[in-house]
Motif scaffolding. Structure first.
Motif, PDB file in Angstrom:
ATOM      1  N   THR A 122      -2.218  14.287  -5.374  1.00 51.18           N
ATOM      2  CA  THR A 122      -2.477  12.571  -5.463  1.00 51.18           C
ATOM      3  C   THR A 122      -4.173  11.997  -5.611  1.00 51.18           C
ATOM      4  N   VAL A 123      -4.483  12.076  -4.475  1.00 49.82           N
ATOM      5  CA  VAL A 123      -5.889  11.716  -4.487  1.00 49.82           C
ATOM      6  C   VAL A 123      -6.327  12.388  -5.804  1.00 49.82           C
ATOM      7  N   ALA A 124      -6.259  13.855  -6.169  1.00 57.65           N
ATOM      8  CA  ALA A 124      -6.852  14.708  -6.887  1.00 57.65           C
ATOM      9  C   ALA A 124      -6.653  13.323  -8.230  1.00 57.65           C
ATOM     10  N   ALA A 125      -5.266  12.869  -8.476  1.00 52.84           N
ATOM     11  CA  ALA A 125      -5.046  12.710  -9.834  1.00 52.84           C
ATOM     12  C   ALA A 125      -5.875  10.325  -9.329  1.00 52.84           C
ATOM     13  N   LEU A 126      -6.223   9.969  -8.605  1.00 53.69           N
ATOM     14  CA  LEU A 126      -6.383   8.926  -8.734  1.00 53.69           C
ATOM     15  C   LEU A 126      -7.836   8.926  -9.256  1.00 53.69           C
ATOM     16  N   GLY A 127      -7.478   7.223 -10.315  1.00 50.92           N
ATOM     17  CA  GLY A 127      -9.188   7.168 -10.311  1.00 50.92           C
ATOM     18  C   GLY A 127      -9.676   6.021 -10.340  1.00 50.92           C
ATOM     19  N   VAL A 128     -10.435   5.799 -10.237  1.00 49.61           N
ATOM     20  CA  VAL A 128     -11.658   4.799  -9.704  1.00 49.61           C
ATOM     21  C   VAL A 128     -10.657   3.448  -9.541  1.00 49.61           C
ATOM     22  N   TYR A 129     -10.718   2.838 -10.677  1.00 49.88           N
ATOM     23  CA  TYR A 129      -9.160   1.841 -10.653  1.00 49.88           C
ATOM     24  C   TYR A 129      -8.489   2.141  -9.317  1.00 49.88           C
ATOM     25  N   ASP A 130      -7.983   3.090  -9.310  1.00 49.21           N
ATOM     26  CA  ASP A 130      -6.712   3.281  -8.472  1.00 49.21           C
ATOM     27  C   ASP A 130      -7.290   3.092  -6.776  1.00 49.21           C
ATOM     28  N   TRP A 131      -8.741   3.370  -6.904  1.00 53.32           N
ATOM     29  CA  TRP A 131      -9.120   3.161  -5.483  1.00 53.32           C
ATOM     30  C   TRP A 131      -9.472   1.759  -5.032  1.00 53.32           C
ATOM     31  N   VAL A 132     -10.094   1.357  -6.309  1.00 53.18           N
ATOM     32  CA  VAL A 132     -10.227  -0.259  -5.928  1.00 53.18           C
ATOM     33  C   VAL A 132      -8.745  -0.866  -5.630  1.00 53.18           C
ATOM     34  N   LEU A 133      -8.173  -0.326  -5.980  1.00 53.58           N
ATOM     35  CA  LEU A 133      -6.845  -0.996  -5.119  1.00 53.58           C
ATOM     36  C   LEU A 133      -6.580  -0.839  -4.150  1.00 53.58           C
ATOM     37  N   LEU A 171       0.880  -1.325  -0.305  1.00 50.76           N
ATOM     38  CA  LEU A 171       0.111  -0.035   0.298  1.00 50.76           C
ATOM     39  C   LEU A 171       1.079   0.993   0.217  1.00 50.76           C
ATOM     40  N   LEU A 172       2.125   1.294   1.032  1.00 51.05           N
ATOM     41  CA  LEU A 172       3.047   2.418   0.771  1.00 51.05           C
ATOM     42  C   LEU A 172       3.584   2.114  -0.233  1.00 51.05           C
ATOM     43  N   PHE A 173       3.878   1.672  -1.074  1.00 53.60           N
ATOM     44  CA  PHE A 173       4.820   1.452  -2.294  1.00 53.60           C
ATOM     45  C   PHE A 173       3.191   1.776  -3.728  1.00 53.60           C
ATOM     46  N   PHE A 174       2.198   2.071  -3.694  1.00 54.51           N
ATOM     47  CA  PHE A 174       1.129   2.142  -4.638  1.00 54.51           C
ATOM     48  C   PHE A 174       1.179   3.738  -4.275  1.00 54.51           C
ATOM     49  N   ALA A 175       0.770   4.088  -2.909  1.00 54.74           N
ATOM     50  CA  ALA A 175       1.154   5.901  -2.297  1.00 54.74           C
ATOM     51  C   ALA A 175       2.036   6.037  -2.782  1.00 54.74           C
ATOM     52  N   LEU A 176       3.553   6.282  -2.644  1.00 49.42           N
ATOM     53  CA  LEU A 176       4.565   5.849  -3.571  1.00 49.42           C
ATOM     54  C   LEU A 176       4.930   6.549  -4.582  1.00 49.42           C
ATOM     55  N   VAL A 177       4.566   5.073  -5.655  1.00 51.55           N
ATOM     56  CA  VAL A 177       4.251   5.704  -6.865  1.00 51.55           C
ATOM     57  C   VAL A 177       3.225   6.477  -7.302  1.00 51.55           C
ATOM     58  N   ARG A 178       1.908   6.235  -7.657  1.00 51.40           N
ATOM     59  CA  ARG A 178       1.479   7.478  -7.225  1.00 51.40           C
ATOM     60  C   ARG A 178       1.662   8.777  -7.390  1.00 51.40           C
ATOM     61  N   ALA A 179       2.327   9.326  -6.034  1.00 54.80           N
ATOM     62  CA  ALA A 179       2.765  10.932  -5.472  1.00 54.80           C
ATOM     63  C   ALA A 179       4.022  11.011  -6.602  1.00 54.80           C
TER      64      ALA A 179
END
Length: 192
Positions: free
Chosen positions: A84-95, A33-41
């Motif tokens: 970062t949160v604004a850039a998340l799509g629906v699929y990202d929230w499913v992840l 989950l932290l890796f996901f947050a780092l990549v999306r950031a």
């Protein structure tokens, strides 16, 4: 008043419950989950980095220019939590929800078989993550390992966009494998 006793089916095996989760599996899911947050950031910061940005050696950070490790840090410095949160799509929230669900199930007593199946089903839920797995495996030999990665590679290559899904697929498969190894087979009836 007593409840009437119900006869148990001889072929039904009771679900196997565990008292506590393996801390290592919870940590592994948390790292994913932290890796996901780092990549999306990083991606949000890359988009927010203004044109003409250079590192301390004067190397530009344009679309086709090779990115140095310092450029990657510059992109992360330009990332904001709101961006970062604004850039998340629906699929990202499913992840994110998949991560949180698996972590929650690891922390509560549930049948292991159900948790293992949920982890294995992540391949069906995030099939593009298979490209991310390929990038993770080949990263030391590809543009990242050779030091020739540029901004275009991160924005246009599907595997790089799915690298966080790939990490989650590997994580969930490891968790599913470890949990399924601890499932006790149903006791066979003694016919002596």
């Amino acid at each position: 008043m007593k409840k009437p006793a119900t006869a148990a089916r001889p072929d039904a095996s009771p679900p196997v419950y565990r008292k506590s989760a393996s801390p290592g599996l919870v940590v592994l899911a948390g790292v994913s989950l932290l890796f996901f947050a780092l990549v999306r950031a990083f991606y949000a910061g890359l988009d927010a980095t203004p044109p003409g940005t250079v590192d301390s050696a004067g190397r530009p950070m344009e679309f086709n220019d090779p990115l140095s490790p310092e450029h990657l840090l510059i992109a992360l410095r330009h990332a904001t939590s709101s961006g970062t949160v604004a850039a998340l799509g629906v699929y990202d929230w499913v992840l994110v929800a998949a991560h949180l669900l698996v972590i929650a199930l690891l922390l509560t007593p549930r049948p292991r078989k159900w948790l293992a199946r949920l982890c294995w089903s992540q391949v069906l839920l995030f099939p593009l993550g298979l490209f991310g797995v390929a990038v993770l495996i080949t990263a030391p030999f590809g543009p990242i390992g050779r030091g020739t990665v540029d901004r275009e590679t991160f924005t246009d290559a599907a595997g790089f966009v799915c690298i966080d899904q790939g990490f989650w697929l590997l994580t969930s498969l490891i968790i599913g494998w470890r949990v399924s190894r601890k499932i006790k087979p149903p006791a066979s009836p003694d016919h002596s």
